[in-house]
Design a protein around this motif. Structure first.
Motif, short mmCIF file in Angstrom:
data_model
loop_
_atom_site.label_atom_id
_atom_site.label_comp_id
_atom_site.label_asym_id
_atom_site.label_seq_id
_atom_site.Cartn_x
_atom_site.Cartn_y
_atom_site.Cartn_z
N VAL A 45 0.84 -1.20 0.00
CA VAL A 45 0.00 0.00 0.00
C VAL A 45 0.87 1.25 0.00
N SER A 46 1.91 1.24 0.82
CA SER A 46 2.82 2.38 0.92
C SER A 46 3.49 2.67 -0.42
N GLU A 47 3.91 1.62 -1.13
CA GLU A 47 4.56 1.79 -2.43
C GLU A 47 3.58 2.32 -3.47
N ARG A 48 2.35 1.86 -3.45
CA ARG A 48 1.35 2.34 -4.41
C ARG A 48 1.06 3.83 -4.20
N LEU A 49 1.05 4.25 -2.93
CA LEU A 49 0.75 5.65 -2.62
C LEU A 49 1.96 6.57 -2.82
N GLY A 50 3.16 5.98 -2.86
CA GLY A 50 4.36 6.81 -3.03
C GLY A 50 4.83 7.40 -1.72
N HIS A 51 4.51 6.74 -0.59
CA HIS A 51 5.01 7.19 0.71
C HIS A 51 6.48 6.80 0.85
N SER A 52 7.23 7.59 1.59
CA SER A 52 8.65 7.31 1.77
C SER A 52 8.90 6.16 2.73
N SER A 53 7.89 5.83 3.57
CA SER A 53 8.04 4.72 4.50
C SER A 53 6.67 4.20 4.91
N THR A 54 6.65 2.96 5.41
CA THR A 54 5.39 2.38 5.89
C THR A 54 4.90 3.09 7.14
N THR A 55 5.82 3.74 7.86
CA THR A 55 5.45 4.47 9.07
C THR A 55 4.44 5.56 8.74
N ILE A 56 4.68 6.26 7.63
CA ILE A 56 3.76 7.32 7.20
C ILE A 56 2.39 6.73 6.89
N THR A 57 2.39 5.61 6.18
CA THR A 57 1.13 4.95 5.80
C THR A 57 0.33 4.55 7.03
N LEU A 58 1.00 3.94 7.99
CA LEU A 58 0.33 3.50 9.21
C LEU A 58 -0.17 4.68 10.03
N ASP A 59 0.58 5.77 10.01
CA ASP A 59 0.19 6.96 10.76
C ASP A 59 -1.05 7.60 10.13
N VAL A 60 -1.03 7.75 8.81
CA VAL A 60 -2.15 8.39 8.11
C VAL A 60 -3.42 7.55 8.20
N TYR A 61 -3.25 6.23 8.15
CA TYR A 61 -4.42 5.34 8.14
C TYR A 61 -4.56 4.56 9.45
N SER A 62 -4.26 5.24 10.55
CA SER A 62 -4.36 4.60 11.87
C SER A 62 -5.79 4.19 12.18
N HIS A 63 -6.77 4.89 11.55
CA HIS A 63 -8.18 4.56 11.80
C HIS A 63 -8.56 3.18 11.27
N VAL A 64 -7.73 2.64 10.37
CA VAL A 64 -8.02 1.32 9.80
C VAL A 64 -7.45 0.21 10.68
N THR A 65 -6.49 0.57 11.54
CA THR A 65 -5.78 -0.41 12.36
C THR A 65 -6.70 -1.32 13.16
N PRO A 66 -7.76 -0.81 13.82
CA PRO A 66 -8.64 -1.71 14.58
C PRO A 66 -9.20 -2.84 13.73
N ASP A 67 -9.60 -2.54 12.48
CA ASP A 67 -10.11 -3.58 11.58
C ASP A 67 -9.03 -4.61 11.28
N MET A 68 -7.80 -4.13 11.09
CA MET A 68 -6.69 -5.02 10.79
C MET A 68 -6.40 -5.93 11.99
N GLN A 69 -6.51 -5.37 13.20
CA GLN A 69 -6.28 -6.14 14.41
C GLN A 69 -7.31 -7.25 14.55
N GLU A 70 -8.56 -6.91 14.22
CA GLU A 70 -9.62 -7.92 14.31
C GLU A 70 -9.39 -9.05 13.32
N GLN A 71 -8.94 -8.70 12.11
CA GLN A 71 -8.64 -9.71 11.10
C GLN A 71 -7.50 -10.61 11.57
#
Length: 374
Positions: free
Chosen positions: A338-364
């Protein structure tokens, strides 16, 4: 070894020290510092200055005003380091807000309280936290360069407290809402429909979508290369290099998008034949009926109109990018991908921006553990 000469004038003490010779004239240079209440305070300050001289890190501070320096910084540094659109924002900030408030203060006289007072003033005016922090960051970056140039020994605004930036949950569409919007967009305007479709299927930024060329698409390998972006500078649209190295990337395309791109190319070729020499062929995928750039402002207006017709929540064009990323993360896609598709410099940025999705990922993740351990 250098030493200080102390003198009392009125009720204040001062000291003078030799700070070497002028490299141009060869003459001895001296520095006098005054305003101390006691001789002991003057001796302590003198000892610190002599220590800096002996260790070789004393800096003879500049007499430039902040305003003079910022003009120099804009032209000599910022202009060559950032995109034209970003440089325009820097200029507006420097000449519109920073210089009128702080420009007359000499660099060497800048103190923490100057920066804090400036920030507090903006907050009292009711400016958005993002606006206040943006102005502060421009100032701080400029002063960091002044430190590198040895105009000042340290950044006086290091300790300024800015309003906190609360990360808002990104506005996104459900799959059903996106499909409904695209159906109406295709009927309303095939030209704009293509831009919306590309954004939803790839997560590209608006400028990247509008700057995309046919030569950037490899239909056989089903991928496209993001190499440039459309920006507006001084009222004119120009093609600009990408913001960062990571923004330059290759995105794999799905079969639905590939099929729609081929249909769109056929329609565009028909339009070229119809207009002949009246068609301005810039090789753009998303071009207007005459082959020229699509206006970013017009596409915003068009999107709002279609949202209303389709009766889906109104979101920005940039939120199509967020929608793409959110879907992938909710489907369990690897964050690195996902980070590479968006052109983010690191996965940290992706996880920070999309932290609201994390609960769903945790449940999965919990469900997956349950399946292998249950």
């Amino acid at each position: 070894m250098a030493k200080g000469y102390f003198r009392k004038r009125g009720d204040k003490w001062s000291f003078t020290v030799d700070i070497g010779r002028d490299p141009k004239t060869g003459k001895r240079k001296q520095k006098t510092v005054s305003g101390f209440r006691t001789k002991k305070e003057a001796e302590a300050a003198c000892a610190e200055l002599l220590n800096q001289l002996n260790k070789g890190y004393y800096i003879e501070q500049s007499n430039q005003t902040l305003g003079e320096y910022l003009e120099e910084w804009l032209n000599d540094f910022a202009k060559t380091k950032v995109k034209p659109s970003t440089f325009k924002n820097y200029k507006n900030a420097v000449y519109g807000r920073i210089i009128p408030e702080l420009g007359k203060i000499r660099l060497k006289d800048l103190k923490l309280h100057h920066g804090q007072k400036f920030v507090n003033m903006l907050v009292k005016e009711g400016k958005r936290p993002s606006y206040v922090v943006g102005l502060y960051r421009i100032l701080h970056v400029a002063l960091e360069q002044a430190v590198k140039l040895e105009k000042i020994p340290r950044n006086p605004f290091d300790g300024v407290e800015c309003p906190s930036l609360k990360r808002e949950k990104k506005k996104t569409w459900t799959v059903e809402e996106a499909k409904r919007f695209l159906q109406f967009a295709k009927l309303d305007s095939p030209i704009y429909y293509m831009a919306f479709l590309i954004a939803i299927h790839t997560g590209m930024r608006k400028g990247e979508v509008l700057g995309l060329r046919w030569q950037d698409i490899d239909f056989e390998r089903k991928r496209l290369s993001v190499t440039q972006s459309l920006v507006k500078v001084q009222g004119k649209y120009i093609i600009s290099d990408l913001k960062t190295t990571s923004s330059s990337r290759v995105i794999t395309l799905d079969d639905v998008l590939i099929s729609e791109l081929k249909k769109h190319k056929t329609l565009q070729n028909q339009q070229k034949l119809l207009l002949g020499g009246g068609y301005k062929d810039l090789d753009l995928v998303c071009a207007n009926e005459f082959g020229d750039y699509l206006s970013p402002n017009t596409i915003n207006h068009k999107m709002a109109q279609i949202c209303e017709k389709a009766q889906v929540p109104k979101i920005r064009f940039h939120d199509l990018r967020h929608t793409h990323a959110t879907w992938l993360l909710q489907l369990g896609e690897n964050v690195k991908v996902v980070s590479e598709r968006l052109g983010h410099s690191s996965t940290t940025i992706t996880l920070d921006v999309y932290s609201h999705v994390t609960p769903d990922m945790q449940e999965q993740a919990a469900e997956k553990i349950k399946k292998i351990m249950g």
